[in-house]
Design a protein around this motif. Structure first.
Motif, mmCIF file in Angstrom:
data_model
loop_
_atom_site.group_PDB
_atom_site.id
_atom_site.type_symbol
_atom_site.label_atom_id
_atom_site.label_comp_id
_atom_site.label_asym_id
_atom_site.label_seq_id
_atom_site.Cartn_x
_atom_site.Cartn_y
_atom_site.Cartn_z
ATOM 1 N N GLY A 2 0.711 -1.253 0.452
ATOM 2 C CA GLY A 2 -0.390 -0.040 0.083
ATOM 3 C C GLY A 2 0.869 0.907 0.386
ATOM 4 N N GLU A 3 2.340 1.047 -0.164
ATOM 5 C CA GLU A 3 3.222 2.662 -0.079
ATOM 6 C C GLU A 3 3.719 2.999 -1.493
ATOM 7 N N GLY A 4 2.453 2.251 -2.722
ATOM 8 C CA GLY A 4 3.391 2.635 -3.660
ATOM 9 C C GLY A 4 4.241 2.074 -4.342
ATOM 10 N N SER A 5 5.097 2.351 -5.038
ATOM 11 C CA SER A 5 5.923 1.889 -5.370
ATOM 12 C C SER A 5 7.156 2.236 -4.875
ATOM 13 N N ALA A 6 7.896 1.119 -3.679
ATOM 14 C CA ALA A 6 8.496 1.764 -2.589
ATOM 15 C C ALA A 6 10.035 1.122 -3.085
ATOM 16 N N LYS A 7 11.249 1.537 -3.485
ATOM 17 C CA LYS A 7 12.359 0.626 -4.044
ATOM 18 C C LYS A 7 13.128 0.030 -2.487
ATOM 19 N N PRO A 8 13.605 -0.285 -2.879
ATOM 20 C CA PRO A 8 15.248 -0.624 -1.622
ATOM 21 C C PRO A 8 15.747 0.995 -1.354
ATOM 22 N N PRO A 9 15.678 2.055 -2.052
ATOM 23 C CA PRO A 9 16.657 3.309 -2.096
ATOM 24 C C PRO A 9 15.853 3.176 -0.905
ATOM 25 N N THR A 10 14.213 3.405 -1.277
ATOM 26 C CA THR A 10 13.418 3.574 -0.205
ATOM 27 C C THR A 10 13.092 3.143 1.169
ATOM 28 N N ILE A 11 13.469 2.186 0.888
ATOM 29 C CA ILE A 11 13.372 1.460 2.748
ATOM 30 C C ILE A 11 14.779 1.785 3.215
ATOM 31 N N TYR A 12 16.037 1.611 2.552
ATOM 32 C CA TYR A 12 17.412 2.218 3.063
ATOM 33 C C TYR A 12 17.281 3.496 3.926
ATOM 34 N N ARG A 13 17.051 4.573 3.333
ATOM 35 C CA ARG A 13 16.881 6.336 3.757
ATOM 36 C C ARG A 13 15.912 6.229 5.043
ATOM 37 N N ALA A 14 15.150 5.525 4.974
ATOM 38 C CA ALA A 14 14.017 5.295 6.485
ATOM 39 C C ALA A 14 15.084 5.153 7.393
ATOM 40 N N LEU A 15 15.811 3.661 7.147
ATOM 41 C CA LEU A 15 16.106 2.902 8.271
ATOM 42 C C LEU A 15 17.233 3.610 8.856
ATOM 43 N N ASP A 16 17.743 4.695 7.342
ATOM 44 C CA ASP A 16 18.858 5.484 7.800
ATOM 45 C C ASP A 16 18.656 6.282 9.109
ATOM 46 N N PHE A 17 16.999 7.005 8.138
ATOM 47 C CA PHE A 17 16.391 8.640 9.430
ATOM 48 C C PHE A 17 16.288 7.225 10.778
ATOM 49 N N LEU A 18 16.012 6.608 10.905
ATOM 50 C CA LEU A 18 15.697 5.791 11.747
ATOM 51 C C LEU A 18 16.819 5.502 12.991
ATOM 52 N N GLN A 19 17.528 5.074 12.221
ATOM 53 C CA GLN A 19 19.066 4.826 12.927
ATOM 54 C C GLN A 19 19.797 6.144 13.415
ATOM 55 N N GLU A 20 19.411 7.688 12.591
ATOM 56 C CA GLU A 20 19.843 8.597 13.177
ATOM 57 C C GLU A 20 18.637 9.294 14.235
ATOM 58 N N THR A 21 17.857 8.909 14.086
ATOM 59 C CA THR A 21 16.730 9.155 15.488
ATOM 60 C C THR A 21 17.360 8.951 16.293
ATOM 61 N N GLY A 22 17.781 7.755 16.665
ATOM 62 C CA GLY A 22 17.533 6.769 17.807
ATOM 63 C C GLY A 22 16.503 6.203 18.059
ATOM 64 N N LEU A 23 15.417 5.695 17.161
ATOM 65 C CA LEU A 23 14.410 4.848 17.397
ATOM 66 C C LEU A 23 14.701 3.967 16.335
ATOM 67 N N ALA A 24 15.579 3.445 15.906
ATOM 68 C CA ALA A 24 16.171 2.499 15.095
ATOM 69 C C ALA A 24 17.441 1.969 15.650
ATOM 70 N N HIS A 25 18.112 0.579 15.667
ATOM 71 C CA HIS A 25 19.463 0.137 15.316
ATOM 72 C C HIS A 25 19.762 -1.213 14.649
ATOM 73 N N LYS A 26 21.031 -1.106 13.936
ATOM 74 C CA LYS A 26 20.716 -2.154 12.766
ATOM 75 C C LYS A 26 22.130 -3.100 13.823
ATOM 76 N N ILE A 27 21.909 -4.175 13.557
ATOM 77 C CA ILE A 27 22.999 -5.179 14.586
ATOM 78 C C ILE A 27 23.428 -5.370 13.134
ATOM 79 N N GLU A 28 24.896 -5.398 13.432
ATOM 80 C CA GLU A 28 25.775 -5.196 12.241
ATOM 81 C C GLU A 28 26.031 -6.974 11.526
ATOM 82 N N SER A 29 26.447 -7.925 11.929
ATOM 83 C CA SER A 29 26.745 -9.713 11.992
ATOM 84 C C SER A 29 25.351 -10.019 11.690
#
Length: 141
Positions: free
Chosen positions: A48-75
């Motif tokens: 339902g979010e239109g034509s979301a592509k990989p860059p869209t999800i990565y931008r959202a994840l980067d934003f959430l990490q920068e604001t402290g709302l999400a973390h990436k588990i590197e391993s």
């Protein structure tokens, strides 16, 4: 969940940023996930979010990490929502090698020690993610 999403939106607005529909949806998906989520799994669930592509999800994840709302588990190359987004902190994760679950610790003493040691080394730490591997309490039982 709605209360957490509203709190997150308020936090973002106080910083002069916007919680877009996609960012909110990605954060909701992370909150709903029972295990760390990979970006492509999140992308597949952005129905339902239109034509979301990989860059869209990565931008959202980067934003959430920068604001402290999400973390990436590197391993694991996966993401989790932050359980305590109301303050800046370094993340400490306990990662189970058996069930692949991850639990975030509010490890105040660990964070303080890491901050003291990096400062003593003349390093300005912006954030850190500590990953501890082993067996969770359920798998160890």
């Amino acid at each position: 969940m709605d209360a957490f999403l509203n709190e997150a939106e308020t936090l973002v607005m106080r910083r002069g940023q916007r919680m877009t529909r996609i960012r909110r949806k990605v954060l909701r998906l992370l909150l709903e996930s029972t295990a760390p989520a990979k970006a492509y799994d999140l992308l597949a669930n952005l129905d339902g979010e239109g034509s979301a592509k990989p860059p869209t999800i990565y931008r959202a994840l980067d934003f959430l990490q920068e604001t402290g709302l999400a973390h990436k588990i590197e391993s694991l190359n996966a993401y989790v929502a932050c359980g305590h987004a109301s303050h800046n902190h370094s993340a400490v994760f306990l990662i189970c090698d058996t069930c692949h679950g991850a639990e975030e610790l509010h490890a105040t003493a660990t964070n303080e020690a890491l901050e003291a040691e990096t400062t003593a080394a003349g390093f300005q730490m912006s954030r850190a993610v500590v990953e501890v591997r082993g067996k969770c309490r359920d798998c160890a039982a």
